[in-house]
Design a protein around this motif. Structure first.
Motif, short mmCIF file in Angstrom:
data_model
loop_
_atom_site.label_atom_id
_atom_site.label_comp_id
_atom_site.label_asym_id
_atom_site.label_seq_id
_atom_site.Cartn_x
_atom_site.Cartn_y
_atom_site.Cartn_z
N VAL A 59 0.85 -1.19 0.00
CA VAL A 59 0.00 0.00 0.00
C VAL A 59 0.88 1.23 0.00
N ARG A 60 0.65 2.12 -0.97
CA ARG A 60 1.37 3.39 -1.05
C ARG A 60 0.34 4.50 -0.93
N ARG A 61 0.67 5.49 -0.14
CA ARG A 61 -0.27 6.58 0.09
C ARG A 61 0.38 7.94 -0.20
N PHE A 62 -0.46 8.87 -0.60
CA PHE A 62 -0.01 10.25 -0.73
C PHE A 62 -1.19 11.17 -0.46
N PHE A 63 -0.89 12.42 -0.20
CA PHE A 63 -1.96 13.39 0.01
C PHE A 63 -2.16 14.18 -1.27
N PRO A 64 -3.28 13.96 -1.96
CA PRO A 64 -3.54 14.77 -3.15
C PRO A 64 -3.78 16.21 -2.72
N LEU A 83 -14.92 23.31 -1.19
CA LEU A 83 -13.69 23.63 -1.91
C LEU A 83 -13.03 22.37 -2.46
N TRP A 84 -13.08 21.30 -1.67
CA TRP A 84 -12.51 20.02 -2.09
C TRP A 84 -13.20 19.51 -3.35
N HIS A 85 -14.54 19.57 -3.38
CA HIS A 85 -15.27 19.10 -4.56
C HIS A 85 -14.90 19.92 -5.80
N LEU A 86 -14.76 21.23 -5.63
CA LEU A 86 -14.36 22.06 -6.76
C LEU A 86 -12.95 21.71 -7.23
N ARG A 87 -12.04 21.55 -6.29
CA ARG A 87 -10.66 21.19 -6.62
C ARG A 87 -10.59 19.80 -7.24
N ASP A 88 -11.44 18.91 -6.78
CA ASP A 88 -11.44 17.53 -7.23
C ASP A 88 -11.90 17.38 -8.69
N LEU A 89 -12.60 18.37 -9.21
CA LEU A 89 -13.02 18.31 -10.61
C LEU A 89 -11.82 18.29 -11.56
N VAL A 109 -1.96 -3.85 -15.26
CA VAL A 109 -3.38 -3.49 -15.25
C VAL A 109 -3.61 -2.47 -14.14
N ILE A 110 -4.47 -1.48 -14.42
CA ILE A 110 -4.85 -0.50 -13.39
C ILE A 110 -6.36 -0.60 -13.20
N HIS A 111 -6.77 -0.75 -11.94
CA HIS A 111 -8.19 -0.80 -11.59
C HIS A 111 -8.49 0.41 -10.71
N THR A 112 -9.35 1.29 -11.17
CA THR A 112 -9.75 2.42 -10.32
C THR A 112 -11.00 2.00 -9.56
N HIS A 113 -10.96 2.21 -8.27
CA HIS A 113 -12.06 1.78 -7.42
C HIS A 113 -12.94 2.98 -7.04
N ASN A 114 -12.40 3.90 -6.30
CA ASN A 114 -13.13 5.09 -5.89
C ASN A 114 -12.14 6.25 -6.02
N ILE A 115 -12.42 7.19 -6.89
CA ILE A 115 -11.41 8.21 -7.24
C ILE A 115 -11.64 9.57 -6.59
N ASP A 116 -12.61 9.69 -5.69
CA ASP A 116 -12.79 10.98 -5.00
C ASP A 116 -11.47 11.38 -4.36
N GLY A 117 -11.04 12.59 -4.65
CA GLY A 117 -9.77 13.07 -4.11
C GLY A 117 -8.62 12.97 -5.10
N PHE A 118 -8.72 12.06 -6.05
CA PHE A 118 -7.69 11.95 -7.10
C PHE A 118 -8.06 12.82 -8.30
N SER A 119 -9.32 13.12 -8.48
CA SER A 119 -9.93 13.84 -9.57
C SER A 119 -10.06 12.92 -10.80
N PRO A 120 -10.97 13.23 -11.70
CA PRO A 120 -11.14 12.42 -12.90
C PRO A 120 -9.89 12.38 -13.79
N LEU A 121 -8.91 13.22 -13.49
CA LEU A 121 -7.66 13.17 -14.24
C LEU A 121 -6.95 11.82 -14.07
N VAL A 122 -7.35 11.07 -13.05
CA VAL A 122 -6.76 9.75 -12.84
C VAL A 122 -6.91 8.90 -14.09
N TRP A 123 -7.99 9.03 -14.80
CA TRP A 123 -8.20 8.21 -16.00
C TRP A 123 -7.31 8.67 -17.15
N ARG A 124 -7.02 9.94 -17.21
CA ARG A 124 -6.11 10.44 -18.25
C ARG A 124 -4.69 9.94 -17.99
N VAL A 125 -4.30 9.97 -16.71
CA VAL A 125 -2.96 9.52 -16.33
C VAL A 125 -2.81 8.05 -16.67
#
Length: 125
Positions: A59-64, A83-89, A109-125
């Motif tokens: 498990v690796r963690r970081f603070f977005p 503010l978090w929801h706006l930033r998370d967009l 393989v990458i499996h995204t489970h719940n991306i709140d906090g990573f932003s939808p940019l996770v899929w672009r990455v």
């Protein structure tokens, strides 16, 4: 096969169902002989860590970068959550951190489970 599972929260930082399912999936894949790495979040005052758990995935963690961390939702004002929801967009700082972690892990393989906090940019990455 190396599988990367991305989940905004992962035990021991958990509320209930979503995190339990992410943990069950990760442990089930490990039990089937797969190499599993979980990328999840930690709070703003925590030190980034890499955890090794016996018979569990790495498990690796970081603070977005954000004004709010979901796990501490009951201890923060609602204004921070807005503010978090706006930033998370669109959070390019979180995307850059995640991109570095993905490059280091080099999953098949990458499996995204719940991306709140990573932003939808996770899929672009």
């Amino acid at each position: 096969m190396k599988i990367l599972l991305i989940s905004n929260l992962y035990p021991p930082y958990a509320f209930g169902g979503a995190e339990a399912i992410a943990e069950s999936l990760a442990k089930g894949l490990v039990a089937r002989g797969q190499e599993v790495v979980v990328i999840s979040t930690h709070g703003p005052d925590m030190v980034p860590s890499e955890e090794e758990r016996q018979a569990s995935p790495q498990v690796r963690r970081f603070f977005p970068p954000s004004p709010y961390w979901l796990y501490l939702k009951d201890k923060q004002p609602r204004s921070k959550k807005l503010l978090w929801h706006l930033r998370d967009l669109w959070n390019p700082a979180a995307a850059r951190c995640l991109a570095k972690m993905i490059q280091h892990v080099q999953p098949d393989v990458i499996h995204t489970h719940n991306i709140d906090g990573f932003s939808p940019l996770v899929w672009r990455v």
